[in-house]
Every structure is written in C-alpha cells, then in structure tokens.
Scaffold this motif. Structure first.
Motif, mmCIF file in Angstrom:
data_model
loop_
_atom_site.group_PDB
_atom_site.id
_atom_site.type_symbol
_atom_site.label_atom_id
_atom_site.label_comp_id
_atom_site.label_asym_id
_atom_site.label_seq_id
_atom_site.Cartn_x
_atom_site.Cartn_y
_atom_site.Cartn_z
ATOM 1 N N PHE A 11 0.851 -1.197 0.041
ATOM 2 C CA PHE A 11 -0.042 0.024 -0.069
ATOM 3 C C PHE A 11 0.965 1.316 0.030
ATOM 4 O O PHE A 11 1.865 1.394 0.718
ATOM 5 C CB PHE A 11 -0.946 -0.006 1.303
ATOM 6 N N ASP A 12 0.622 2.211 -1.184
ATOM 7 C CA ASP A 12 1.474 3.483 -1.078
ATOM 8 C C ASP A 12 0.683 4.548 -0.448
ATOM 9 O O ASP A 12 -0.533 4.526 -0.326
ATOM 10 C CB ASP A 12 1.730 3.624 -2.433
ATOM 11 N N ASP A 13 1.368 5.723 -0.283
ATOM 12 C CA ASP A 13 0.760 6.941 0.241
ATOM 13 C C ASP A 13 0.228 6.833 1.664
ATOM 14 O O ASP A 13 -0.791 7.585 1.755
ATOM 15 C CB ASP A 13 -0.174 7.428 -0.906
ATOM 16 N N ILE A 14 0.926 6.004 2.307
ATOM 17 C CA ILE A 14 0.450 5.917 3.980
ATOM 18 C C ILE A 14 1.008 7.270 4.396
ATOM 19 O O ILE A 14 2.271 7.435 4.442
ATOM 20 C CB ILE A 14 0.973 4.636 4.367
ATOM 21 N N ILE A 75 10.174 3.642 3.034
ATOM 22 C CA ILE A 75 10.131 5.054 2.914
ATOM 23 C C ILE A 75 9.597 5.571 1.604
ATOM 24 O O ILE A 75 10.334 5.225 0.359
ATOM 25 C CB ILE A 75 11.680 5.342 3.482
ATOM 26 N N HIS A 76 8.618 6.200 1.526
ATOM 27 C CA HIS A 76 7.879 6.629 0.200
ATOM 28 C C HIS A 76 8.576 8.001 -0.243
ATOM 29 O O HIS A 76 7.563 8.819 0.104
ATOM 30 C CB HIS A 76 6.522 6.240 0.372
ATOM 31 N N GLY A 77 9.596 7.955 -0.703
ATOM 32 C CA GLY A 77 10.144 9.562 -1.044
ATOM 33 C C GLY A 77 10.366 10.505 0.139
ATOM 34 O O GLY A 77 10.431 9.803 1.430
ATOM 35 N N GLN A 79 8.750 14.328 0.425
ATOM 36 C CA GLN A 79 7.468 15.166 0.451
ATOM 37 C C GLN A 79 6.416 14.601 -0.348
ATOM 38 O O GLN A 79 5.396 15.231 -0.351
ATOM 39 C CB GLN A 79 8.012 16.398 0.710
ATOM 40 N N HIS A 80 6.668 13.795 -1.062
ATOM 41 C CA HIS A 80 5.910 13.210 -2.337
ATOM 42 C C HIS A 80 5.557 14.312 -3.163
ATOM 43 O O HIS A 80 4.240 14.611 -3.765
ATOM 44 C CB HIS A 80 4.547 12.575 -1.739
ATOM 45 N N VAL A 81 6.497 15.479 -3.372
ATOM 46 C CA VAL A 81 6.363 16.607 -4.346
ATOM 47 C C VAL A 81 7.141 16.351 -5.502
ATOM 48 O O VAL A 81 8.345 16.022 -5.176
ATOM 49 C CB VAL A 81 6.562 17.970 -3.636
ATOM 50 N N ALA A 129 9.791 4.455 -4.513
ATOM 51 C CA ALA A 129 9.892 5.814 -5.023
ATOM 52 C C ALA A 129 8.415 6.359 -5.420
ATOM 53 O O ALA A 129 7.657 5.445 -6.054
ATOM 54 C CB ALA A 129 10.848 5.845 -6.201
ATOM 55 N N PRO A 130 8.159 7.581 -4.948
ATOM 56 C CA PRO A 130 6.804 8.136 -5.495
ATOM 57 C C PRO A 130 6.926 7.950 -7.179
ATOM 58 O O PRO A 130 7.841 8.135 -7.634
ATOM 59 C CB PRO A 130 7.020 9.529 -5.069
ATOM 60 N N SER A 131 5.906 7.583 -7.761
ATOM 61 C CA SER A 131 5.632 7.430 -9.343
ATOM 62 C C SER A 131 6.770 6.682 -9.713
ATOM 63 O O SER A 131 7.109 6.588 -10.893
ATOM 64 C CB SER A 131 5.933 8.805 -9.752
ATOM 65 N N ALA A 261 -3.830 8.663 -8.181
ATOM 66 C CA ALA A 261 -2.402 9.238 -7.651
ATOM 67 C C ALA A 261 -1.573 8.102 -7.607
ATOM 68 O O ALA A 261 -1.798 7.042 -6.905
ATOM 69 C CB ALA A 261 -2.597 10.148 -6.511
ATOM 70 N N ALA A 262 -0.236 8.351 -7.555
ATOM 71 C CA ALA A 262 0.929 7.359 -7.661
ATOM 72 C C ALA A 262 1.566 7.448 -6.297
ATOM 73 O O ALA A 262 1.543 8.445 -5.545
ATOM 74 C CB ALA A 262 1.903 7.581 -8.610
HETATM 75 ZN ZN LIG Z 1 2.829 7.733 -3.970
#
Ligand SMILES: [Zn+2]
Length: 262
Positions: A11-14, A75-77, A79-81, A129-131, A261-262
C-alpha cells in the motif's frame, strides 16, 4: 518457493491524512488473513493530492505498531512532491521527486526523510519511490544510508546487486493469476469505496495460500543474482505495461476521469 507464484501486497501513500475509513477496514482484512504487507510511508507529506481526511494524531504510533507486527515499512520518498518530469531508470511515469537531481540534492532529501523515521523510532525496511521514478544516484545513496531493499521493477524474481541492495519487484496493480515468480500487487487506497475494500478482502481470501512477506522473500532470494532471462521478461512486461496504461489513459480521457495518484 522458486517454482511457484507468490504474492506480496503493498500500500502506497501511507500518511496522516490518508483515507482512514477505508484503511481501518483494509487493516482488519490483512490481520484476519495474517498477511504482512509493505506499507510505503511518506515521511513529511506535502502533496495536496494525499490529503483526503483530517490528520490522525496517532499516525506514528500506528506505524510503530505495524512494524512491531512484522509488516514492512518502506520510505516513500521525502515529501511526495515532484521536482521534474524525469521518468527515472524504470521509465514507468514522467514525474519524479528524485530522478535527475544531483547527488547532493537527493542525498539531502533522503537524509531528511530518514531522520524523520529515526526521530519517530521507525526503521526504513525498504524504499518505494513516488511514481516509481528514481535513478542510479538514488540507489547509490540508499546503499550508503543502509536501506536494504527496493520494492520496484518488473522482473519476475527478486535479486541482490552489489552494495548490497535486494530488489523485490513490483509488477501488478491488481490481483492477477501469474506464473512462477514473486509478484507484488501495488495498491492506492485513497480513492477506495466500500465496494473496493470488500473486493480486496475477497482477493486475500482467493490468494491466501500464495501470499508471502518480505522476511520470507529475503530468506529465499537474498544473494540471488539477476539473470538475462529476468531482464528479458522485464522488458516484455514493460512494453505490455506501457501499451496497457496508454490504452487505459485514452479510455479514462474519453469518460472524463483522472487516473489514480501514484
Ligand atoms: Zn505515492
């Protein structure tokens, strides 16, 4: 394990402002089936697309609880920007928080991200990685900072490269019956309805006997070298993934819906 198909769920974007209503039900399904997922946690979310509910004050307590349960915290990036439109080494999407940036810029972001995890008493078990966009510089820094696993790539099997770094591939965005391999199903639950959550519960039921977790995968595959057949299969999978996402994009455009969203 090497002659069968095994599945991991991710699951992403936690983050503190995710879709908690859906999440609480998803977590109950995971616990009921004894499934230990990969959770990709955004250390300091600044992406407005990931703000879909009021922030939960006990967010980091939850993350520590999941890690204590044996779930893999990635670790998902930072700041996800997104900084640019660089597709990175996997060439799956044209946006990145990391790929194409200098060693210094990437190192600064990754150090800040890991400092947040450390401050919260959370270990970075893996990188997501984000995206899906990062490059060889990101990989080099992750090795230097001691992150042991990358969850990404379209190969059929995990492998370890020098550094060391173990790559656990992520090839699916929904449950599909696949031939022998380790298949990670990537999910984004922010847009999930009750119906989708119920579907997820049913899928865990169907795939229960073939579900695995990162610790088990590492025991079997850590140290395995990548083969030319792995690369060949990833290339054909990449081509198919690109064609399908192009066609889905056309379809979504035709019916006026934005992709997830990714
Ligand atoms: Zn993401």
């Amino acid at each position: 394990m090497v002659k069968e198909s095994h599945y991991l769920v991710r699951f992403d974007d936690i983050c503190p402002t995710m879709n908690w209503e859906a999440w609480d039900a998803i977590e109950a399904h995971l616990v009921r089936h004894g499934v230990r997922p990969i959770l990709a946690v955004v250390p300091d979310n600044q992406d407005p697309n990931l703000v879909v509910a009021p922030p939960r004050a006990d967010f980091w307590d939850q993350v520590r609880k999941w890690q204590a349960m044996g779930w893999t915290i990635a670790i998902h990036g930072y700041q996800h920007v997104y900084s640019n439109k660089n597709p990175g080494m996997l060439r799956l999407t044209a946006q990145s928080e990391f790929a194409g940036l200098s060693y210094e810029e990437q190192s600064s972001k990754l150090k800040k991200a890991l400092a947040i995890f450390a401050q919260q008493g959370v270990r970075a078990d893996a990188w997501v990685a984000p995206s899906h966009s990062f490059d060889r510089t990101t990989v080099r820094i992750l090795k230097e900072l001691g992150v042991p696993v990358i969850s990404d790539g379209l190969w059929p099997w995990p492998f370890t490269e020098e550094g060391p770094m173990t790559w656990i591939p992520q090839q699916l965005w929904t449950f599909r019956s696949r031939p022998a391999g380790v298949w990670t199903v990537c999910n984004h639950h922010n847009g999930w309805s009750d119906r989708k959550v119920a579907w997820f519960g049913e899928m865990l039921e169907v795939y229960a006997s073939r579900m695995t977790d990162v610790a088990t995968v590492m025991k079997v595959f850590q140290g395995r070298k990548q083969t030319s057949l792995d690369r060949l299969r990833a290339t054909s999978r990449w081509t198919w993934t690109m064609v399908r996402s192009f066609l889905v994009g056309l379809l979504l455009k035709a019916i006026g819906t934005k992709p997830e969203a990714a």
